[in-house]
Each structure stands twice: as structure tokens, then as C-alpha cells.
Scaffold this motif. Structure first.
Motif, PDB file in Angstrom:
ATOM      1  N   GLY A 134      75.121  49.793  51.459  1.00 34.75           N
ATOM      2  CA  GLY A 134      74.337  48.748  50.814  1.00 34.75           C
ATOM      3  C   GLY A 134      74.489  47.375  51.405  1.00 34.75           C
ATOM      4  O   GLY A 134      73.520  46.766  51.844  1.00 34.75           O
ATOM      5  N   MET A 192      74.245  41.784  41.625  1.00 32.78           N
ATOM      6  CA  MET A 192      75.354  41.322  40.759  1.00 32.78           C
ATOM      7  C   MET A 192      75.774  42.439  39.814  1.00 32.78           C
ATOM      8  O   MET A 192      76.816  43.029  39.964  1.00 32.78           O
ATOM      9  N   ASN A 193      74.905  42.718  38.839  1.00 31.48           N
ATOM     10  CA  ASN A 193      75.209  43.775  37.879  1.00 31.48           C
ATOM     11  C   ASN A 193      74.557  45.077  38.291  1.00 31.48           C
ATOM     12  O   ASN A 193      74.297  45.922  37.470  1.00 31.48           O
ATOM     13  N   ARG A 194      74.264  45.180  39.549  1.00 31.58           N
ATOM     14  CA  ARG A 194      73.545  46.359  40.021  1.00 31.58           C
ATOM     15  C   ARG A 194      74.386  47.608  39.806  1.00 31.58           C
ATOM     16  O   ARG A 194      75.473  47.736  40.343  1.00 31.58           O
ATOM     17  N   LYS A 195      73.850  48.538  39.022  1.00 30.62           N
ATOM     18  CA  LYS A 195      74.520  49.819  38.807  1.00 30.62           C
ATOM     19  C   LYS A 195      73.970  50.825  39.793  1.00 30.62           C
ATOM     20  O   LYS A 195      72.829  50.700  40.246  1.00 30.62           O
ATOM     21  N   ARG A 214      72.088  53.925  40.584  1.00 28.27           N
ATOM     22  CA  ARG A 214      71.091  54.735  39.869  1.00 28.27           C
ATOM     23  C   ARG A 214      70.832  56.029  40.642  1.00 28.27           C
ATOM     24  O   ARG A 214      70.587  55.997  41.838  1.00 28.27           O
ATOM     25  N   GLY A 269      80.054  56.240  35.180  1.00 28.69           N
ATOM     26  CA  GLY A 269      79.540  54.875  35.063  1.00 28.69           C
ATOM     27  C   GLY A 269      78.196  54.644  35.745  1.00 28.69           C
ATOM     28  O   GLY A 269      77.772  53.507  35.898  1.00 28.69           O
ATOM     29  N   MET A 270      77.540  55.717  36.150  1.00 30.57           N
ATOM     30  CA  MET A 270      76.242  55.542  36.823  1.00 30.57           C
ATOM     31  C   MET A 270      75.092  55.695  35.828  1.00 30.57           C
ATOM     32  O   MET A 270      75.258  56.245  34.749  1.00 30.57           O
ATOM     33  N   GLU A 271      73.921  55.204  36.244  1.00 35.76           N
ATOM     34  CA  GLU A 271      72.713  55.416  35.450  1.00 35.76           C
ATOM     35  C   GLU A 271      71.971  56.609  36.034  1.00 35.76           C
ATOM     36  O   GLU A 271      71.530  56.563  37.177  1.00 35.76           O
ATOM     37  N   ASP A 285      69.202  54.753  44.004  1.00 36.91           N
ATOM     38  CA  ASP A 285      69.994  54.713  45.225  1.00 36.91           C
ATOM     39  C   ASP A 285      70.187  56.116  45.792  1.00 36.91           C
ATOM     40  O   ASP A 285      70.430  56.284  46.977  1.00 36.91           O
TER      41      ASP A 285
END
Lengths: 316, 134
Positions: free
Chosen positions: B133, B1-4, B6, B32-34, B57
Motif C-alpha cells: 500500500g 488514516m482509519n483505513r481498514k 476490506r 479486525g477486517m471488514e 483491498d
């Protein structure tokens, strides 16, 4: 792509590191099945000591955590670190850099380090921090070290999630009056002055003790305001011993259980807030009602939540 | 859902040129990535362990030492050993084209050289991660 919540839960409870990592992601992103996973994890929590480390940016939080981890490993404790850094309110991105100071634990199976972005949460931790700590607790770690974002004076959430809070100071960041201010100073169980090799460190410690002594000083002040050098690890084993002794005292007095109940109360409220925020996407339809004058803003808010029974036209 | 998304950004080996890795880390953050930044002097083992613990990822390596063939191959092998087949291994630095093509044929993702616009990199990561994904 990822394994099912059931499989993750199984792997988690056997301490499988990839399962732990994926379970943390699932819980953090509120992915499908995260509640099921937490149901399994929550029944296995309560073993680990949760210790928070907070303080302004650059005082040495990551370095202290690395040194505490080292001291805990010497005693055979398994350690998990949760290191939180801020998410940009503008882009949603984050640079998570706390691992830079934790490289020395690489290759040690008794240490697990996870970086987490605050993802819009105020207060110095991410919204999912409590759940993430439950997962690490269930995975069998003995000591959970939580590093907040570089904290401002009122970023006190860590004290709600941790049973012991270390507030870290460094020389050169203000005088006695700073130490008298509200917020962070009040949530500390230990006031830790880092960079003890700095000639001013002893003065900072004296300032803190003096400020805390002004009114109703906490017990054992002398042993709870401590000097360390996170870099050389001087004073760190003694600090860890103090933290462990305090946990044991809390356990014996029943205060640990009380604190746990307070923590759970707060987390229920905060989980409710999360659900509410999701529901608020439904507020769009209510805007028309307010614009047309059929509802006031407060009527619309009640409609959004579902009006509690028997709580209609209450006089204020 | 809120998966950023990474991304782990790491510099293997002894070369100290971390400007490129920092520029990339900052650019992906701004996209906008972690971004988990591990800093200099990482061994392949440290990099893959960090990738596993952080459940990323993407792993991005920056190599300017000439040892790119060794580092990318070793990291890829360790990733496969740890079950990280679904994690994209990409990166950049000073890498001759034939070496880059060789590595790509072995399972490494696209490798980026000097002059690449950072938005190209962010777009590539987004397409690779989202496309694969779900």
C-alpha cells in the motif's frame, strides 16, 4: 495507490464507478484530502431522494431494498444503496452481508451497492453516513436507499439522514404494546409490514394502526401503514409510489428544505464532535495537571477546548 | 488514516460448499477486517463488480468444484480489465499444488488448502496489503 482527491472528484461527477468507490473510501476513512473532495461533492447535492430503511434484525430490510431497487429501475431511476452492518466493539472487524440479497442487480449500470461498517457509531449508521450519501448524490443517482444495522428501539439516526424513513416490521415480533413504545415507531414516515403472506401480517398492521391512533394520529394513516412481501415484491411498487409522492409534497410545501437544514445542523454538530474526539488525544497531558491538583476535571476540559472569550468565571 | 482492510469473500460457480468461505469470513472479521460476504453462486462478473463497488483491498475466492483454474483466471482477467491491478486475489479450496503454482505464476496470490490455520491467512493478507500500500 489511490487517485488524488481532485481526480476522484472529476471522476465522481462524471459517474465513473471506480472513482465513486474510491471517493466513498476516502470519505469514510477520513483520508487525506477528504474535505476537499466533499467541498466539490457538496456543491452538487440535493438532487437525490434519500430513503432510509430500518427495523429489527431479520425483518427483511435487505430484501425490501432489493425489491425497491427493482421497482425504481422499472421507472428508469438510478439507484444507489448504502447498507450498514455493525462493527465489532471488541475486534474492530465487521461482516458485511447485505449484498447476499442484492445479487439480482449485478450487471445493471444504474445500480451501485456499497456496504459500510458502523465503525463504533451508535444509532444504527456509521459516523460518515451523511458524507457518503453526499458523494452518492453528487455522482448523479436519483434514489439513495440506506439500510441501517438491525435496529433496536432507539436507533433512530436514519431519520436524521433520510428525508423519508421506512420502519419495517415482520409478523411474530410482539403485540400492540410493542407498537406503542418510543423510538423507532416515532421516526417512521411509512410503517411497513413485511412478509404479507404470513397469516399474522394483517394483525400486525391493525396493531400498528391502533397504536398510532391512540393519540393525535398522523395523516393518511391508512396509506402509510402498508403490507408488502419483499420477497415476491407484492405491494412494493405501490410503496415506492407513496414515497415518491410524499417527496414531491415535501418539495412543494418547502418542508424538504426545512428538513435539509435540520439535517445539516445536526451534521455540523456531529463533525464538531469528531474533531473534538481527535483533540482529546491531547488530554493525556492534562491528566498530570488534574492528578497534581492544579486543575479540576472541568478546568482541564475547558483547557482542552480553548476557553471561549469572556466566558470565564460564570456563576451557575 | 482509519483505513481498514476490506476483503471480499465470494464463492464462484455452482458448488454449494460454503462452510469454508464462512469460516474464513468469520476469522478475518475477528482479525479486525471488514469482510464483504457475497454468498454462493457468484459469477466472475458479479465478483469483480462487487470488488469494484466495495473498493476492497483483497478478493478471496473459495472453490471446491475443480474449476479453480477457470475461475481464478477469469476473475483476475476481469480485475485487470477494471483497473483493479492493486487488489490482491487470493483464496482456497481443493486445489492441487501444481495448479496453485501455475496460478501464482500468472499473478494470483497465495492459495490456501485444507488444514491452514486462519491466522496464517490473516497474517498473509495484512502483510500483502500493508506492504504494497504505502
Amino acid at each position: 495507490m489511490a487517485a488524488s482527491p481532485d481526480k476522484l472528484a472529476d471522476g465522481l461527477l462524471t459517474g465513473d464507478r471506480r472513482s465513486i468507490a474510491q471517493a466513498l473510501s476516502l470519505v469514510e476513512s477520513r483520508g487525506e484530502g477528504f474535505r476537499d473532495l466533499l467541498r466539490v461533492a457538496s456543491s452538487r447535492t440535493g438532487h437525490a431522494s434519500r430513503v432510509g430503511v430500518t427495523g429489527a434484525p431479520g425483518v427483511g430490510k435487505s430484501t425490501l431494498i432489493s425489491a425497491l431497487t427493482f421497482a425504481a429501475r422499472e421507472q428508469g431511476l438510478k439507484v444507489a444503496v448504502l447498507a450498514v452492518d455493525p462493527t465489532s466493539p471488541y475486534t474492530g472487524g465487521a461482516l458485511l452481508g447485505d449484498r447476499v440479497r442484492m445479487g439480482e442487480h449485478s450487471g445493471d449500470d444504474g445500480v451501485f451497492v456499497r456496504s459500510m461498517a458502523s465503525r463504533g457509531a451508535q444509532g444504527g449508521l456509521g459516523a460518515a453516513a451523511g458524507d457518503v450519501l453526499d458523494v452518492l448524490d453528487a455522482a448523479g443517482f436519483d434514489l439513495l436507499l440506506v439500510e441501517t444495522v438491525g435496529a433496536g428501539q432507539v436507533d433512530v439516526d436514519v431519520a436524521e439522514e433520510a428525508e423519508t424513513t421506512l420502519v419495517l416490521f415482520a409478523p411474530g415480533a410482539g403485540d400492540t404494546v410493542q407498537a406503542m413504545k418510543s423510538g423507532l415507531m416515532e421516526v417512521a414516515d411509512f410503517w411497513v409490514v413485511n412478509k404479507s403472506d404470513d397469516p399474522q401480517a394483517e394483525g400486525v398492521r391493525a396493531d400498528i394502526i391502533s397504536a398510532l391512533s391512540l393519540h393525535d394520529p398522523p395523516d393518511d394513516l391508512d396509506s402509510r401503514v402498508v403490507l408488502v412481501s419483499a420477497l415476491s415484491k407484492a405491494g412494493v411498487p405501490e410503496l415506492l409510489a407513496g414515497v415518491v409522492a410524499r417527496s414531491e409534497r415535501l418539495e412543494d410545501s418547502g418542508d424538504r428544505e426545512k428538513a435539509r437544514r435540520r439535517r445539516l445542523h445536526r451534521r455540523i454538530v456531529s463533525a464538531g464532535g469528531e474533531l473534538l474526539a481527535q483533540r482529546c488525544s491531547a488530554a493525556d497531558g492534562l491528566v498530570d495537571e488534574v492528578v497534581s491538583g492544579r486543575l479540576t476535571v472541568h478546568d482541564a476540559a475547558e483547557a482542552l477546548l480553548g476557553k471561549p472569550a469572556g466566558d470565564g468565571e460564570r456563576a451557575s | 488514516m482509519n483505513r481498514k482492510i476490506r476483503v471480499l469473500v465470494a464463492k464462484p460457480g455452482l458448488d454449494g460448499h460454503d462452510r469454508g468461505a464462512k469460516v474464513v469470513a468469520a476469522a478475518l472479521r475477528d482479525a479486525g477486517m471488514e469482510v464483504i460476504y457475497t454468498g454462493l453462486h457468484q459469477t466472475p462478473e458479479m465478483i469483480v463488480e462487487a470488488a469494484l463497488q466495495e473498493d476492497v483491498d483483497v478478493v478471496g475466492l473459495s472453490v471446491h468444484s475443480g474449476a479453480h483454474l477457470e475461475f481464478f483466471r477469469r476473475v483476475l482477467a476481469l480485475m485487470r480489465e477494471q483497473g483493479l491491478e492493486n487488489v490482491l486475489l487470493t483464496g482456497g479450496g481443493i486445489i492441487p499444488r501444481q495448479d496453485a503454482e501455475q496460478l501464482m505464476s500468472e499473478g494470483v496470490g497465495r492459495l490456501f488448502g485444507p488444514g491452514t490455520h486462519t491466522s496464517e491467512l490473516a497474517d498473509y493478507i495484512r502483510e500483502s496489503v500493508r506492504g504494497e500500500g504505502d
